[in-house]
Design an enzyme around this catalytic site. Sequence first.
Site, PDB file in Angstrom:
ATOM      1  N   ARG A   1      38.885  40.858  45.796  1.00  0.00           N
ATOM      2  CA  ARG A   1      38.913  39.702  46.690  1.00  0.00           C
ATOM      3  C   ARG A   1      39.907  38.646  46.217  1.00  0.00           C
ATOM      4  O   ARG A   1      40.021  38.384  45.010  1.00  0.00           O
ATOM      5  CB  ARG A   1      37.512  39.082  46.787  1.00  0.00           C
TER       6      ARG A   1
ATOM      7  N   HIS B   1      38.787  53.895  45.118  1.00  0.00           N
ATOM      8  CA  HIS B   1      37.490  53.357  45.529  1.00  0.00           C
ATOM      9  C   HIS B   1      36.478  54.476  45.799  1.00  0.00           C
ATOM     10  O   HIS B   1      35.739  54.446  46.779  1.00  0.00           O
ATOM     11  CB  HIS B   1      37.667  52.501  46.777  1.00  0.00           C
TER      12      HIS B   1
END
Length: 254
Positions: free
Chosen positions: A80, A177
């Site tokens: 983020r 991921h």
Amino acid sequence: MSVSIQDFGKSTSGQTVKLATLKNDFIEVQLLSYAAIIHRIIVKDRKGNPVDVVLGYDTAADYELNTDSMGAAVGRFANRIAGAQFPLYEEIVHITPNQNGNCLHSGLHGFNHTMFDVALTPGETDSVTMTATSPAGTDGFPGNFDLTIQYSLAKSGLVIRYGATTDAPTVCNMTNHSYFNLNGHASGSALGHRVTVDADFYLEADAASIPTGRKLPVKGTRWTSPKKRRWGWTWRGFHPADRLLRLRSVLCHP
């Protein structure tokens, strides 16, 4: 040792998605050209039976519709970015917000949504290389960004090497991921897994999983233990009112 590349299926836009397979006596890894996804990692369990230890989908379209970047290469900038902006030399760069006013995994058009080219790695017998470009201005990021990802086998392991070039100052923070269940993806819950994190400190994060900048000691907290913790204990036993040891602060990427 064997390396092969074949068709896997079609994307929702009709593009051909390729399946690359790396295999030796210990491990088999299957990769997709869509988002450079790790589709399968097949290894032997303690009884010698082959099991696929990463989570995934059966079709390319399912991966496209997935919102959790399942198995994908994530970037230009993984994790983020607070307020969907960052300083770059004398400027503030504004990028696309896609989660609570922040930018998660590079916005709406990151490499986790990109079709890669895939080919055998020149001069290698156990490797493939995937390439893709993020044009300047994609989701606000500066510079044309050329990415290469090399996947190679090393005995019973998978090695991932990232390389990037750009024609303007920019940021880069790549990762993969994948989600794992070491008993096999079809075995049920992974909450019985035992997890050890060899760390003396952890990075505090706020309610939006943005790092506060505070590095806090693990010693003296409920996480201090010489024993491995079951993942289920961590998940179910966490107290949401504990601000400093918020579950996402300790076990989720910022």
